[in-house]
Design a protein around this motif. Structure first.
Motif, PDB file in Angstrom:
ATOM      1  N   GLY A  23       0.793  -1.225   0.000  1.00  0.00           N
ATOM      2  CA  GLY A  23       0.000   0.000   0.000  1.00  0.00           C
ATOM      3  C   GLY A  23       0.825   1.275   0.000  1.00  0.00           C
ATOM      4  O   GLY A  23       0.263   2.371   0.049  1.00  0.00           O
ATOM      5  N   LYS A  24       2.153   1.163  -0.080  1.00  0.00           N
ATOM      6  CA  LYS A  24       3.023   2.335  -0.012  1.00  0.00           C
ATOM      7  C   LYS A  24       3.403   2.830  -1.410  1.00  0.00           C
ATOM      8  O   LYS A  24       3.055   2.232  -2.427  1.00  0.00           O
ATOM      9  N   LYS A  25       4.160   3.951  -1.439  1.00  0.00           N
ATOM     10  CA  LYS A  25       4.524   4.607  -2.691  1.00  0.00           C
ATOM     11  C   LYS A  25       6.037   4.591  -2.886  1.00  0.00           C
ATOM     12  O   LYS A  25       6.800   4.815  -1.950  1.00  0.00           O
ATOM     13  N   VAL A  26       6.449   4.347  -4.137  1.00  0.00           N
ATOM     14  CA  VAL A  26       7.862   4.274  -4.496  1.00  0.00           C
ATOM     15  C   VAL A  26       8.129   5.284  -5.613  1.00  0.00           C
ATOM     16  O   VAL A  26       7.381   5.357  -6.587  1.00  0.00           O
ATOM     17  N   ALA A  27       9.213   6.042  -5.483  1.00  0.00           N
ATOM     18  CA  ALA A  27       9.577   7.025  -6.505  1.00  0.00           C
ATOM     19  C   ALA A  27      10.350   6.357  -7.639  1.00  0.00           C
ATOM     20  O   ALA A  27      11.258   5.560  -7.394  1.00  0.00           O
ATOM     21  N   VAL A  28       9.983   6.672  -8.877  1.00  0.00           N
ATOM     22  CA  VAL A  28      10.725   6.220 -10.056  1.00  0.00           C
ATOM     23  C   VAL A  28      10.822   7.382 -11.034  1.00  0.00           C
ATOM     24  O   VAL A  28       9.966   8.266 -11.052  1.00  0.00           O
ATOM     25  N   ASN A  29      11.870   7.387 -11.840  1.00  0.00           N
ATOM     26  CA  ASN A  29      12.015   8.461 -12.826  1.00  0.00           C
ATOM     27  C   ASN A  29      11.069   8.259 -13.998  1.00  0.00           C
ATOM     28  O   ASN A  29      10.604   9.218 -14.613  1.00  0.00           O
ATOM     29  N   ILE A  30      10.799   6.981 -14.310  1.00  0.00           N
ATOM     30  CA  ILE A  30       9.903   6.654 -15.416  1.00  0.00           C
ATOM     31  C   ILE A  30       9.395   5.234 -15.183  1.00  0.00           C
ATOM     32  O   ILE A  30      10.097   4.399 -14.612  1.00  0.00           O
ATOM     33  N   LEU A  31       8.184   4.969 -15.588  1.00  0.00           N
ATOM     34  CA  LEU A  31       7.612   3.644 -15.378  1.00  0.00           C
ATOM     35  C   LEU A  31       8.240   2.620 -16.320  1.00  0.00           C
ATOM     36  O   LEU A  31       8.612   2.940 -17.443  1.00  0.00           O
ATOM     37  N   GLY A  32       8.368   1.393 -15.834  1.00  0.00           N
ATOM     38  CA  GLY A  32       8.835   0.302 -16.672  1.00  0.00           C
ATOM     39  C   GLY A  32      10.337   0.187 -16.812  1.00  0.00           C
ATOM     40  O   GLY A  32      10.819  -0.535 -17.676  1.00  0.00           O
ATOM     41  N   ALA A  33      11.082   0.869 -15.948  1.00  0.00           N
ATOM     42  CA  ALA A  33      12.539   0.830 -16.070  1.00  0.00           C
ATOM     43  C   ALA A  33      13.171   0.153 -14.852  1.00  0.00           C
ATOM     44  O   ALA A  33      12.509  -0.563 -14.100  1.00  0.00           O
ATOM     45  N   ASN A  34      14.475   0.410 -14.660  1.00  0.00           N
ATOM     46  CA  ASN A  34      15.268  -0.321 -13.680  1.00  0.00           C
ATOM     47  C   ASN A  34      14.723  -0.235 -12.256  1.00  0.00           C
ATOM     48  O   ASN A  34      14.671  -1.231 -11.534  1.00  0.00           O
ATOM     49  N   ILE A  85       5.413   6.174  -8.286  1.00  0.00           N
ATOM     50  CA  ILE A  85       5.151   7.591  -8.534  1.00  0.00           C
ATOM     51  C   ILE A  85       6.323   8.195  -9.292  1.00  0.00           C
ATOM     52  O   ILE A  85       7.472   8.116  -8.852  1.00  0.00           O
ATOM     53  N   THR A  86       6.058   8.799 -10.436  1.00  0.00           N
ATOM     54  CA  THR A  86       7.138   9.388 -11.230  1.00  0.00           C
ATOM     55  C   THR A  86       7.544  10.743 -10.655  1.00  0.00           C
ATOM     56  O   THR A  86       6.715  11.628 -10.447  1.00  0.00           O
ATOM     57  N   LEU A  87       8.838  10.860 -10.404  1.00  0.00           N
ATOM     58  CA  LEU A  87       9.433  12.097  -9.920  1.00  0.00           C
ATOM     59  C   LEU A  87      10.755  12.302 -10.656  1.00  0.00           C
ATOM     60  O   LEU A  87      11.428  11.322 -11.005  1.00  0.00           O
ATOM     61  N   PRO A  88      11.168  13.550 -10.867  1.00  0.00           N
ATOM     62  CA  PRO A  88      12.523  13.756 -11.388  1.00  0.00           C
ATOM     63  C   PRO A  88      13.527  13.172 -10.402  1.00  0.00           C
ATOM     64  O   PRO A  88      13.344  13.284  -9.182  1.00  0.00           O
ATOM     65  N   ALA A  89      14.569  12.551 -10.903  1.00  0.00           N
ATOM     66  CA  ALA A  89      15.544  11.909 -10.019  1.00  0.00           C
ATOM     67  C   ALA A  89      16.123  12.877  -8.996  1.00  0.00           C
ATOM     68  O   ALA A  89      16.417  12.498  -7.861  1.00  0.00           O
ATOM     69  N   SER A  90      16.253  14.140  -9.381  1.00  0.00           N
ATOM     70  CA  SER A  90      16.808  15.141  -8.464  1.00  0.00           C
ATOM     71  C   SER A  90      15.896  15.407  -7.274  1.00  0.00           C
ATOM     72  O   SER A  90      16.322  16.003  -6.277  1.00  0.00           O
ATOM     73  N   ASN A  91      14.626  14.959  -7.357  1.00  0.00           N
ATOM     74  CA  ASN A  91      13.663  15.217  -6.286  1.00  0.00           C
ATOM     75  C   ASN A  91      13.390  13.998  -5.408  1.00  0.00           C
ATOM     76  O   ASN A  91      12.517  14.046  -4.536  1.00  0.00           O
ATOM     77  N   TYR A  92      14.121  12.904  -5.622  1.00  0.00           N
ATOM     78  CA  TYR A  92      13.855  11.694  -4.841  1.00  0.00           C
ATOM     79  C   TYR A  92      13.999  11.933  -3.348  1.00  0.00           C
ATOM     80  O   TYR A  92      13.108  11.595  -2.558  1.00  0.00           O
ATOM     81  N   GLU A  93      15.128  12.484  -2.951  1.00  0.00           N
ATOM     82  CA  GLU A  93      15.376  12.669  -1.523  1.00  0.00           C
ATOM     83  C   GLU A  93      14.348  13.608  -0.907  1.00  0.00           C
ATOM     84  O   GLU A  93      13.810  13.330   0.181  1.00  0.00           O
ATOM     85  N   LEU A  94      14.046  14.708  -1.590  1.00  0.00           N
ATOM     86  CA  LEU A  94      13.056  15.655  -1.084  1.00  0.00           C
ATOM     87  C   LEU A  94      11.691  14.998  -0.984  1.00  0.00           C
ATOM     88  O   LEU A  94      10.967  15.188   0.007  1.00  0.00           O
ATOM     89  N   LEU A 124      15.003   4.787  -4.540  1.00  0.00           N
ATOM     90  CA  LEU A 124      16.180   4.010  -4.905  1.00  0.00           C
ATOM     91  C   LEU A 124      17.252   4.984  -5.364  1.00  0.00           C
ATOM     92  O   LEU A 124      17.031   5.772  -6.291  1.00  0.00           O
ATOM     93  N   LEU A 125      18.400   4.929  -4.712  1.00  0.00           N
ATOM     94  CA  LEU A 125      19.462   5.887  -4.971  1.00  0.00           C
ATOM     95  C   LEU A 125      20.746   5.163  -5.355  1.00  0.00           C
ATOM     96  O   LEU A 125      20.942   3.991  -5.025  1.00  0.00           O
ATOM     97  N   SER A 126      21.626   5.890  -6.020  1.00  0.00           N
ATOM     98  CA  SER A 126      22.936   5.362  -6.377  1.00  0.00           C
ATOM     99  C   SER A 126      23.902   6.518  -6.540  1.00  0.00           C
ATOM    100  O   SER A 126      23.501   7.679  -6.663  1.00  0.00           O
ATOM    101  N   GLY A 127      25.181   6.196  -6.562  1.00  0.00           N
ATOM    102  CA  GLY A 127      26.199   7.178  -6.867  1.00  0.00           C
ATOM    103  C   GLY A 127      26.185   8.415  -6.000  1.00  0.00           C
ATOM    104  O   GLY A 127      25.986   8.373  -4.785  1.00  0.00           O
TER     105      GLY A 127
END
Length: 335
Positions: free
Chosen positions: A137-148, A173-182, A193-196
């Motif tokens: 029931g929770k929400k996950v941030a992704v830059n685009i659907l259907g990817a890594n 939920i689609t978000l710009p990668a720069s906004n994941y942490e916020l 999901l973060l890297s680098g």
């Protein structure tokens, strides 16, 4: 010289339809190969072909950045229709596109999960989320659907014993990668999901808890690759060979070069663009987790994802083979 015949404003559906119908992929052979490769970059970052060009590994080809990448699926659509010449995509996105008739082929690695690299799933320390079951029931941030990011999260949930119905309750939920942490800190989403560099900076800010790592979920594999459309490869084999060789050499240069020298080179490349791009995040750069020499690809890099996609009904069994979507023919580090 080729001309771009399609507007960047075209919808994804239209792009896929045109590619599948063969209406636009690469201009017909004119007897002269394309030598100016258009692509999508990333602000404040350096991708491997940009490094290869800066190191002088390209003799006859040049790069022309025409915008910023959003994600692999978009890049595949644009490459298939000739809007760009090459892109970076998750292996699963390449497989799914190929199964739909959008024929692109990976030629060399972009990133992987070796040496502790790859994606890492984080939640807030006070979120009460301690396992996959807690993500129902929770929400996950992704830059685009259907990817890594979506693949790794669903694979983690499956490994945690969630049923298909329980996994369907998790929203992406689609978000710009720069906004994941916020987005995570504002509780707009429950998992990122973060890297680098992005990962290192977020950890430095504190308050996060690691839930899983991509290499623990999927293992050691090449997760993302550089690709061209099959028609582009057919019409421009010399260009693709030079590109692949240059990127392969750049991968080995990074491996052999002290990290501080790599970062300094990246800072020079970003500064030389003249776009007032910040170089601040480069201090957190981590070498890509590419274990193979020269970024060679293998069937296992795609098969691990294909098995999962078939098991979950996202690709019909037998519709595509792992060997269909990549080639090492242009890589000088192949025996």
């Amino acid at each position: 010289m080729r001309t771009r015949r399609l507007s960047r404003m075209m919808t994804a559906v239209t792009l896929i339809a045109l590619a599948a119908a063969g209406c636009a992929t690469s201009d017909a052979k004119s007897g002269e190969e394309d030598k100016v490769l258009q692509y999508l970059g990333s602000p404040g970052a350096v991708i491997l072909p940009e490094l290869a060009e800066a190191l002088g590994y390209f003799e006859t080809i040049k790069l022309e950045r025409v915008g910023n990448a959003v994600g692999g699926p978009e890049s595949i659509q644009l490459a298939a229709t000739g809007e760009i010449d090459f892109g970076i995509a998750f292996q699963g996105a390449i497989l799914k596109s190929y199964a739909k008739g959008v024929k692109v082929k990976a030629v060399v690695a972009s990133s992987g999960t070796s040496n502790g690299n790859g994606l890492f799933g984080y939640v807030l320390e006070d979120s009460g989320i301690n396992s996959g079951k807690d993500l129902i029931g929770k929400k996950v941030a992704v830059n685009i659907l259907g990817a890594n990011l979506e693949f790794v999260t669903k694979a983690y949930l499956k490994n945690e014993g969630l049923t298909d119905d329980e996994i369907k309750t998790v929203s992406f939920i689609t978000l710009p990668a720069s906004n994941y942490e916020l987005g995570l800190r504002n509780r707009q989403v429950d998992l990122v999901l973060l890297s680098g560099a992005q990962q290192e900076l977020a950890l430095e800010n504190g308050g996060l808890k690691q839930l899983f790592a991509e290499h623990q979920v999927v293992g050691d594999y090449i997760s993302n690759s550089f690709f061209f459309s099959e028609s582009y490869i057919k019409n421009n084999p010399g260009t693709v060979r030079e590109f692949t060789e240059g990127v392969a050499k750049a991968i080995e240069w990074i491996k052999a070069t002290p990290l501080e020298e790599v970062i300094a080179k990246f800072e020079d490349i970003v500064s030389s663009r003249g776009n007032n791009e910040t170089t601040a995040l480069l201090q957190y750069y981590k070498k890509p987790g590419i274990s193979t020499e020269g970024g060679r690809l293998s069937e296992k890099d795609f098969q691990v994802v294909l098995d999962w996609l078939e098991e979950n009904g996202e690709i019909a069994s037998g519709r595509v083979k792992a060997a269909d979507v990549f080639t090492n023919e242009f890589n000088p580090y192949v025996d």
